[in-house]
Scaffold this active site. Sequence first.
Site, PDB file in Angstrom:
ATOM      1  N   CYS A   1       0.824  -1.210   0.000  1.00  0.00           N
ATOM      2  CA  CYS A   1       0.000   0.000   0.000  1.00  0.00           C
ATOM      3  C   CYS A   1       0.859   1.262   0.000  1.00  0.00           C
ATOM      4  O   CYS A   1       1.104   1.876   1.040  1.00  0.00           O
ATOM      5  CB  CYS A   1      -0.959   0.038   1.173  1.00  0.00           C
ATOM      6  SG  CYS A   1      -2.195   1.364   0.988  1.00  0.00           S
TER       7      CYS A   1
ATOM      8  N   CYS B   1      -6.353   2.765  -3.941  1.00  0.00           N
ATOM      9  CA  CYS B   1      -5.677   3.274  -2.751  1.00  0.00           C
ATOM     10  C   CYS B   1      -6.552   4.355  -2.125  1.00  0.00           C
ATOM     11  O   CYS B   1      -6.570   5.499  -2.606  1.00  0.00           O
ATOM     12  CB  CYS B   1      -4.314   3.840  -3.119  1.00  0.00           C
ATOM     13  SG  CYS B   1      -3.358   4.378  -1.678  1.00  0.00           S
TER      14      CYS B   1
END
Length: 445
Positions: free
Chosen positions: A195, A374
């Site tokens: 991430c 995201c």
Amino acid sequence: MNSLRVCRVLGNGVYSSEVVVRCFGTSNTCHDNHKCKVLVVGGGAGGCAVAAKLSSKLGEGKVTILEPADKHYYQPMFTLIGGGIKTLKDSYRPMSKVLPTLAKWVQDSAAKFEPENNTVYTAKGDKIEYDFLLVATGLQLNYNKIPGLVEALSIPKGKVCSNYSPKYVDRTYQALQAFKSGNAIFTYPNSPVKCPGAPQKILYIGEHYLRKSKKRQNANVIYNSSLPVIFGVKHYADQLWKIVKQRDIKVNLRTNLIEVIPDKNQAVFQNLDKPEEKFTTDYELLHVTPPMSAPDALAAATNLVTEAGFVDVNKDTLQHVKFSNVFAIGDCSASPNSKTAASVAAQSQVVYKNMIAVMNGVKPIRVFDGYASCPLVTGYNTCIMAEFDYNLTPLETFPLDQSKERRSMFYMKKDLMPPLYWHLLLNGLWNGPGFARKMMHLNFK
């Protein structure tokens, strides 16, 4: 926990459905030889999702999952834990409750891969032979690669914190609460990370916390990133530059943390464009995103991985370029997509369909487009929902500009995504928002 370990002798060709592989003992005096149709190495999001699909299709006992942990963490929640929005207890379930019931669990880790022999050896000395292999090991956190960091993180109620490990994530909110004045520094390492937006998310949450607690006027908020850009997709990067400017956050690109000096509350950084240039900065709060890599055992399997240590797969089919019976999913794969849980969801159906095709002697044709999502949390009630593909082209689900900060996206991240993860993704029932995207854009594109 029961210390009994059961070993059963198998005849040739019998699959491990007849082996008791839920081994809870610590003794290594007995080594098992397991055989299975499919071996899934890793019980994270990707391993669970595809194992659920495959075991449902192939039947009980055909899939074996090799996973050492007794807890499964929903890692995207760690950012919210660091900001005091969620608790660590909210983020995990017992591993035994999330692995598919039709699969067999070997509670151990991979120590050696031998794809040329269709074999994986475990840390406890067991041998697992497979017909097909799915590598889903995720990434390894290398806190020890930064001198002084582990020492700094061991100081009770210290000023150094990190959201990336359940061992340290609670320290972040404690450090924010204890902060009084000075430099609040947030870092992004010179390595692949899971991430890539998460180092920024805690930056924005932390800055918002300081404003809410009336400490912002005494804080110098700094983001030191090894990257040459604030975010890889320009559509969202343009908005993020506006945010850091509005909030008076100093951004230093190509700046990498190389040492922590805990007894002086100092951090040493290097200019990656001019490696000879190094500088030392005092900190009152230091949030560190650690360097990451493929797990050591996987990186050592040179015929399975790239030079960087990631499973060498075709980026479209996620099938290994050399071993046709090997696939990879998630962060351990060399596919050039952003390493996020949303990518795993989109990959899971591609991997499943292509593995079944190969089992049936058919060429795999399902293609992964590089989708990643995201949710860039920008505070305690706002979020930019970034979605994009391999080409870093926005691939947005909703018929609106998702580069804008929105409350609706924050609550989607906070309240809707966790149950989607636990109840749909891990059970093989969520393949990403592709279908919803087509429906929502029916009359708009």
